[in-house]
Design a protein around this motif. Structure first.
Motif, PDB file in Angstrom:
ATOM      1  N   SER A  43       1.096  -1.035  -0.105  1.00 32.89           N
ATOM      2  CA  SER A  43       0.189  -0.257   0.189  1.00 32.89           C
ATOM      3  C   SER A  43       1.288   1.625   0.023  1.00 32.89           C
ATOM      4  O   SER A  43       1.651   1.556   0.710  1.00 32.89           O
ATOM      5  N   LYS A  44       0.160   2.561  -0.727  1.00 34.34           N
ATOM      6  CA  LYS A  44       0.940   3.763  -0.357  1.00 34.34           C
ATOM      7  C   LYS A  44       1.121   4.565   1.061  1.00 34.34           C
ATOM      8  O   LYS A  44       0.443   3.896   1.864  1.00 34.34           O
ATOM      9  N   LYS A  45       1.961   4.972   1.201  1.00 32.12           N
ATOM     10  CA  LYS A  45       2.339   4.948   2.890  1.00 32.12           C
ATOM     11  C   LYS A  45       1.692   6.606   3.757  1.00 32.12           C
ATOM     12  O   LYS A  45       0.653   5.898   4.288  1.00 32.12           O
ATOM     13  N   PRO A  46      -0.217   6.945   2.508  1.00 31.89           N
ATOM     14  CA  PRO A  46      -0.708   7.846   3.273  1.00 31.89           C
ATOM     15  C   PRO A  46      -2.046   6.787   3.301  1.00 31.89           C
ATOM     16  O   PRO A  46      -2.146   6.678   4.221  1.00 31.89           O
ATOM     17  N   THR A  47      -1.937   6.011   2.587  1.00 32.52           N
ATOM     18  CA  THR A  47      -2.889   4.824   3.107  1.00 32.52           C
ATOM     19  C   THR A  47      -2.217   3.980   4.144  1.00 32.52           C
ATOM     20  O   THR A  47      -2.909   3.705   5.221  1.00 32.52           O
ATOM     21  N   ARG A  48      -0.808   3.450   4.371  1.00 28.80           N
ATOM     22  CA  ARG A  48      -0.531   2.795   6.105  1.00 28.80           C
ATOM     23  C   ARG A  48      -0.565   3.664   7.152  1.00 28.80           C
ATOM     24  O   ARG A  48      -0.717   3.565   8.008  1.00 28.80           O
ATOM     25  N   TYR A  49      -0.014   5.383   6.813  1.00 32.44           N
ATOM     26  CA  TYR A  49      -0.652   5.948   7.908  1.00 32.44           C
ATOM     27  C   TYR A  49      -2.025   5.378   7.487  1.00 32.44           C
ATOM     28  O   TYR A  49      -2.098   5.535  10.037  1.00 32.44           O
ATOM     29  N   TYR A  50      -3.285   6.363   7.403  1.00 33.86           N
ATOM     30  CA  TYR A  50      -4.212   5.755   8.411  1.00 33.86           C
ATOM     31  C   TYR A  50      -4.862   5.003   8.796  1.00 33.86           C
ATOM     32  O   TYR A  50      -5.387   4.944   9.459  1.00 33.86           O
ATOM     33  N   TYR A  51      -4.215   2.931   8.515  1.00 38.22           N
ATOM     34  CA  TYR A  51      -5.029   2.516   9.003  1.00 38.22           C
ATOM     35  C   TYR A  51      -3.839   2.518  10.215  1.00 38.22           C
ATOM     36  O   TYR A  51      -4.203   1.983  11.244  1.00 38.22           O
ATOM     37  N   LEU A  52      -2.215   2.986   9.969  1.00 40.10           N
ATOM     38  CA  LEU A  52      -2.238   2.864  11.421  1.00 40.10           C
ATOM     39  C   LEU A  52      -2.328   3.812  12.178  1.00 40.10           C
ATOM     40  O   LEU A  52      -2.351   3.405  14.157  1.00 40.10           O
ATOM     41  N   LEU A  53      -2.792   4.843  12.472  1.00 38.79           N
ATOM     42  CA  LEU A  53      -4.141   5.634  13.176  1.00 38.79           C
ATOM     43  C   LEU A  53      -4.863   5.016  13.787  1.00 38.79           C
ATOM     44  O   LEU A  53      -5.795   4.830  15.037  1.00 38.79           O
ATOM     45  N   SER A  54      -5.879   4.610  12.624  1.00 39.86           N
ATOM     46  CA  SER A  54      -6.351   3.234  13.267  1.00 39.86           C
ATOM     47  C   SER A  54      -6.300   2.466  14.233  1.00 39.86           C
ATOM     48  O   SER A  54      -6.886   2.338  15.394  1.00 39.86           O
ATOM     49  N   ALA A  55      -5.004   1.675  13.969  1.00 41.28           N
ATOM     50  CA  ALA A  55      -4.620   0.682  14.705  1.00 41.28           C
ATOM     51  C   ALA A  55      -4.847   0.919  16.396  1.00 41.28           C
ATOM     52  O   ALA A  55      -4.536   0.801  17.288  1.00 41.28           O
ATOM     53  N   LYS A  56      -3.977   2.593  16.518  1.00 39.69           N
ATOM     54  CA  LYS A  56      -3.983   3.026  17.827  1.00 39.69           C
ATOM     55  C   LYS A  56      -4.704   3.255  18.512  1.00 39.69           C
ATOM     56  O   LYS A  56      -4.800   2.949  19.184  1.00 39.69           O
ATOM     57  N   LEU A  57      -6.090   3.801  17.176  1.00 41.58           N
ATOM     58  CA  LEU A  57      -7.610   3.939  17.956  1.00 41.58           C
ATOM     59  C   LEU A  57      -7.897   3.092  18.715  1.00 41.58           C
ATOM     60  O   LEU A  57      -8.395   2.722  19.952  1.00 41.58           O
ATOM     61  N   ILE A  58      -7.963   1.412  18.091  1.00 48.16           N
ATOM     62  CA  ILE A  58      -8.279   0.219  18.298  1.00 48.16           C
ATOM     63  C   ILE A  58      -6.954  -0.188  19.654  1.00 48.16           C
ATOM     64  O   ILE A  58      -8.078  -0.287  20.909  1.00 48.16           O
ATOM     65  N   ALA A  59      -6.294   0.281  19.522  1.00 46.44           N
ATOM     66  CA  ALA A  59      -5.062  -0.366  20.976  1.00 46.44           C
ATOM     67  C   ALA A  59      -5.682   0.945  22.197  1.00 46.44           C
ATOM     68  O   ALA A  59      -5.676   0.541  23.036  1.00 46.44           O
ATOM     69  N   ARG A  60      -5.580   1.868  21.824  1.00 43.70           N
ATOM     70  CA  ARG A  60      -6.558   3.156  23.051  1.00 43.70           C
ATOM     71  C   ARG A  60      -7.599   2.636  23.280  1.00 43.70           C
ATOM     72  O   ARG A  60      -8.314   2.499  24.362  1.00 43.70           O
ATOM     73  N   ARG A  61      -8.808   1.990  22.517  1.00 45.80           N
ATOM     74  CA  ARG A  61     -10.066   1.842  23.066  1.00 45.80           C
ATOM     75  C   ARG A  61      -9.970   0.423  23.972  1.00 45.80           C
ATOM     76  O   ARG A  61     -10.766   0.500  24.921  1.00 45.80           O
ATOM     77  N   LEU A  62      -8.841  -0.417  23.348  1.00 47.39           N
ATOM     78  CA  LEU A  62      -8.694  -1.939  24.491  1.00 47.39           C
ATOM     79  C   LEU A  62      -7.537  -1.479  25.694  1.00 47.39           C
ATOM     80  O   LEU A  62      -7.483  -2.206  26.211  1.00 47.39           O
ATOM     81  N   GLY A  63      -7.825  -0.092  25.845  1.00 50.97           N
ATOM     82  CA  GLY A  63      -6.626   0.070  26.568  1.00 50.97           C
ATOM     83  C   GLY A  63      -5.176  -0.299  27.079  1.00 50.97           C
ATOM     84  O   GLY A  63      -4.447  -0.687  28.173  1.00 50.97           O
ATOM     85  N   LYS A  64      -4.694  -0.839  25.635  1.00 53.67           N
ATOM     86  CA  LYS A  64      -3.944  -1.126  25.426  1.00 53.67           C
ATOM     87  C   LYS A  64      -2.777  -0.127  25.209  1.00 53.67           C
ATOM     88  O   LYS A  64      -2.739   0.932  24.962  1.00 53.67           O
ATOM     89  N   SER A  65      -1.565  -0.386  25.577  1.00 53.81           N
ATOM     90  CA  SER A  65       0.092   0.873  25.715  1.00 53.81           C
ATOM     91  C   SER A  65       0.695  -0.369  24.601  1.00 53.81           C
ATOM     92  O   SER A  65       2.002  -0.106  24.866  1.00 53.81           O
TER      93      SER A  65
END
Length: 68
Positions: A43-65
């Protein structure tokens, strides 16, 4: 916001297919890291970036660091 929902659904589908883990509460850091590294490697960099943000949001919602 809509992109985050779409990205979260795509992440969930890929992890479910690979590890049979339907529920994000059962995920480990390795599952999100796998998705980001292997499912998005072409995937292109912008796509990877948006998925990274989503993954970080998921981790945060799960209460993980997790570092992703």
């Amino acid at each position: 916001m809509l992109h985050s929902v779409f990205a979260a659904a795509a992440i969930q589908a890929a992890i479910s297919e690979r590890w049979y883990r339907e529920n994000p509460w059962t995920w480990q850091q390795k599952h999100l890291a796998w998705f980001l590294e292997y499912k998005l490697k072409s995937s292109k960099k912008p796509t990877r970036y948006y998925y990274l943000l989503s993954a970080k949001l998921i981790a945060r919602r799960l209460g993980k660091s997790w570092e992703l």
